[in-house]
Design an enzyme around this catalytic site. Sequence first.
Site, PDB file in Angstrom:
ATOM      1  CG  ASP A 112      -3.639 -10.299   4.615  1.00 56.37           C
ATOM      2  OD1 ASP A 112      -3.556  -9.129   4.425  1.00 56.37           O
ATOM      3  OD2 ASP A 112      -3.266 -10.991   3.918  1.00 56.37           O
ATOM      4  CB  ALA A 142       1.545   2.286   5.433  1.00 55.68           C
ATOM      5  CE1 TYR A 237       6.271   8.850  -0.391  1.00 53.98           C
ATOM      6  CE2 TYR A 237       4.689   9.708  -1.928  1.00 53.98           C
ATOM      7  CZ  TYR A 237       4.907   9.083  -0.852  1.00 53.98           C
ATOM      8  OH  TYR A 237       3.910   8.200  -0.316  1.00 53.98           O
ATOM      9  CB  THR A 277       4.138   6.784  10.598  1.00 51.28           C
ATOM     10  OG1 THR A 277       4.493   6.524   9.047  1.00 51.28           O
ATOM     11  CG2 THR A 277       3.314   7.951  10.515  1.00 51.28           C
TER      12      THR A 277
HETATM   13  P1  NAD Z   1       1.608   3.142   9.583  1.00 51.04           P
HETATM   14  O1  NAD Z   1       2.521   1.914   9.314  1.00 51.04           O
HETATM   15  O2  NAD Z   1       1.545   3.892  10.911  1.00 51.04           O
HETATM   16  O3  NAD Z   1       0.076   2.122   9.630  1.00 51.04           O
HETATM   17  C1  NAD Z   1      -0.040   1.385   8.860  1.00 51.04           C
HETATM   18  C2  NAD Z   1      -1.396   0.422   9.122  1.00 51.04           C
HETATM   19  O4  NAD Z   1      -1.697  -0.749   8.257  1.00 51.04           O
HETATM   20  C3  NAD Z   1      -1.216  -0.271  10.718  1.00 51.04           C
HETATM   21  O5  NAD Z   1      -2.383  -0.293  11.272  1.00 51.04           O
HETATM   22  C4  NAD Z   1      -1.146  -1.610  10.139  1.00 51.04           C
HETATM   23  O6  NAD Z   1      -1.205  -2.937  11.173  1.00 51.04           O
HETATM   24  C5  NAD Z   1      -1.761  -1.853   8.922  1.00 51.04           C
HETATM   25  N1  NAD Z   1      -1.457  -2.964   7.910  1.00 51.04           N
HETATM   26  C6  NAD Z   1      -0.365  -3.131   7.330  1.00 51.04           C
HETATM   27  N2  NAD Z   1      -0.499  -4.134   6.675  1.00 51.04           N
HETATM   28  C7  NAD Z   1      -1.641  -4.722   6.815  1.00 51.04           C
HETATM   29  C8  NAD Z   1      -2.411  -5.898   6.614  1.00 51.04           C
HETATM   30  N3  NAD Z   1      -2.021  -6.668   5.723  1.00 51.04           N
HETATM   31  N4  NAD Z   1      -3.776  -6.201   7.204  1.00 51.04           N
HETATM   32  C9  NAD Z   1      -4.332  -5.202   7.881  1.00 51.04           C
HETATM   33  N5  NAD Z   1      -3.475  -4.243   8.269  1.00 51.04           N
HETATM   34  C10 NAD Z   1      -2.363  -3.895   7.880  1.00 51.04           C
HETATM   35  O7  NAD Z   1       1.409   3.925   8.294  1.00 51.04           O
HETATM   36  P2  NAD Z   1       1.027   5.410   7.996  1.00 51.04           P
HETATM   37  O8  NAD Z   1       2.375   6.314   7.894  1.00 51.04           O
HETATM   38  O9  NAD Z   1       0.099   5.819   8.810  1.00 51.04           O
HETATM   39  O10 NAD Z   1       0.235   5.302   6.571  1.00 51.04           O
HETATM   40  C11 NAD Z   1      -1.006   5.300   6.315  1.00 51.04           C
HETATM   41  C12 NAD Z   1      -1.258   6.034   4.922  1.00 51.04           C
HETATM   42  O11 NAD Z   1      -0.961   7.324   5.074  1.00 51.04           O
HETATM   43  C13 NAD Z   1      -0.461   5.404   3.725  1.00 51.04           C
HETATM   44  O12 NAD Z   1      -1.286   5.414   2.715  1.00 51.04           O
HETATM   45  C14 NAD Z   1       0.520   6.412   3.806  1.00 51.04           C
HETATM   46  O13 NAD Z   1       1.173   6.375   2.393  1.00 51.04           O
HETATM   47  C15 NAD Z   1       0.008   7.755   3.931  1.00 51.04           C
HETATM   48  N6  NAD Z   1       0.603   8.863   4.435  1.00 51.04           N
HETATM   49  C16 NAD Z   1       1.873   8.686   5.198  1.00 51.04           C
HETATM   50  C17 NAD Z   1       2.569  10.125   5.266  1.00 51.04           C
HETATM   51  C18 NAD Z   1       3.561   9.893   6.216  1.00 51.04           C
HETATM   52  O14 NAD Z   1       4.539  10.729   6.475  1.00 51.04           O
HETATM   53  N7  NAD Z   1       3.869   8.784   7.144  1.00 51.04           N
HETATM   54  C19 NAD Z   1       2.185  11.106   4.658  1.00 51.04           C
HETATM   55  C20 NAD Z   1       1.063  11.216   3.791  1.00 51.04           C
HETATM   56  C21 NAD Z   1       0.408  10.133   3.727  1.00 51.04           C
END
Ligand code: NAD
Length: 400
Positions: A112, A142, A237, A277
């Site tokens: 965590d 995320a 959003y 994602t």
């Molecule tokens: P994802 O779910 O692919 O990755 C999330 C990561 O966070 C994973 O490695 C997960 O293990 C880790 N995680 C979650 N809770 C945790 C905890 N308590 N302790 C340790 N690790 C933890 O998500 P993503 O889409 O890559 O999102 C990452 C960022 O990018 C976010 O801020 C999201 O808002 C942003 N984002 C996403 C998009 C999209 O379209 N997917 C677009 C723009 C920005």
Amino acid sequence: MIIEPVVKGVVARSAHPFGCQQAIRNQINYVRTADPVTDGPKKVLVLGASSGFGLASRISLAFGGSMADTIGISFERGPSEKGVGTAGWYNNIFFREEAEKAGLIGKNFIGDAFSPQMRQQVIEYIKTEFGGQLDLVVYSLATGVRPNPETGELWRSSIKTMGEPVTGPTINIETDTMEQMTIGTATPEEVEDTEKVMGGEDWASWIDILSDAGVLATGCKTVAYSYVGPKATYPIYHQGTLGRAKAHLHATADQLNNKMSEMGGEAYVSVCKALVTKASVFIPAFSPYILALFKVMKDKGVHEGCIEQMQRLYAQRLYGKDKIVPVDDNRLIRVDDWELEEDIQQQVSELMVKITPENFTTMGDYQGYKTDFMQLNGFDLEGVDYQADISFETLTQLVA
Ligand code: NAD
Ligand code: NA
């Protein structure tokens, strides 16, 4: 056992370890031939390193020119009586293996990221085994929950609007159907709690504690990721609970930038493109937009996935050739620039209104959407033997 995909709604309940390995290799191959990151960071901490943008950041920074040693923190599950474990678990393992083959450190911390213990372990590791200092901290968590550091009580995020409820179609990947759903209006408490989970507070806390421990190098940068999107998706959003949390994240970047500039450092938010994602498939009423966007961007030859976005971010923005990081009027880095180009958005709007539950699999890029989702979990990748009989022991022998 033969590992098959299991999907419930928009959640994958299985992952193919060797498919994940192939996906890592594909991303590495991409960044090795892309416009390289020059004068990039050498010692990097990635929070949320096991999937999506965080994993792509890690791959870009290790293999895309900078040759960075990386520490990755993530929350993932290994093989157990419950199943093979999560894709992120295997991504961590195979990333580390590839990094080590290239003579780089790819240290994984699984647990965590919000906990004080994790902060202490990581700092201890940086001091004793990682050379003592970081050049870059990537914040890419995320999640739907965060414990209150004072009380341990959980804050939960909600994906809701801040005005009228919005009804829109959402995709069920399990059944390949498009279903109407309504996103309700958030209560003030839900707005606040979402900001606690997805805003900048935990990012700032990490930077503070790393700075106090003396493990941020002179000139250290930090970056977190955000989404804004076009006006059409504002009600769900940008002007909803998630957008509000991101506004907090953007404000945090400015505070951190002031603080870090005292030691020649910088803090940014990079606004990224809408992509499939593990996290984004949960956003209701968002899928018709993604289906239309993918179709239009692919037709125009400007579509990017996480890895292309991150390589462009690091090579051309954060460590770009002119040394000054290009930002917009709100001091945001924009790698969502291609998504938001006028003619792209024009065509996306025209296509979106034509997408219906009856035709979405052909009218929009559902094929691409679903393939991306399957590939996130190690399925549907070329060159992987999906008929292979994989023993449980083979999996438990793989270590993070
Ligand atoms: P994802 O779910 O692919 O990755 C999330 C990561 O966070 C994973 O490695 C997960 O293990 C880790 N995680 C979650 N809770 C945790 C905890 N308590 N302790 C340790 N690790 C933890 O998500 P993503 O889409 O890559 O999102 C990452 C960022 O990018 C976010 O801020 C999201 O808002 C942003 N984002 C996403 C998009 C999209 O379209 N997917 C677009 C723009 C920005
Ligand atoms: Na550069």
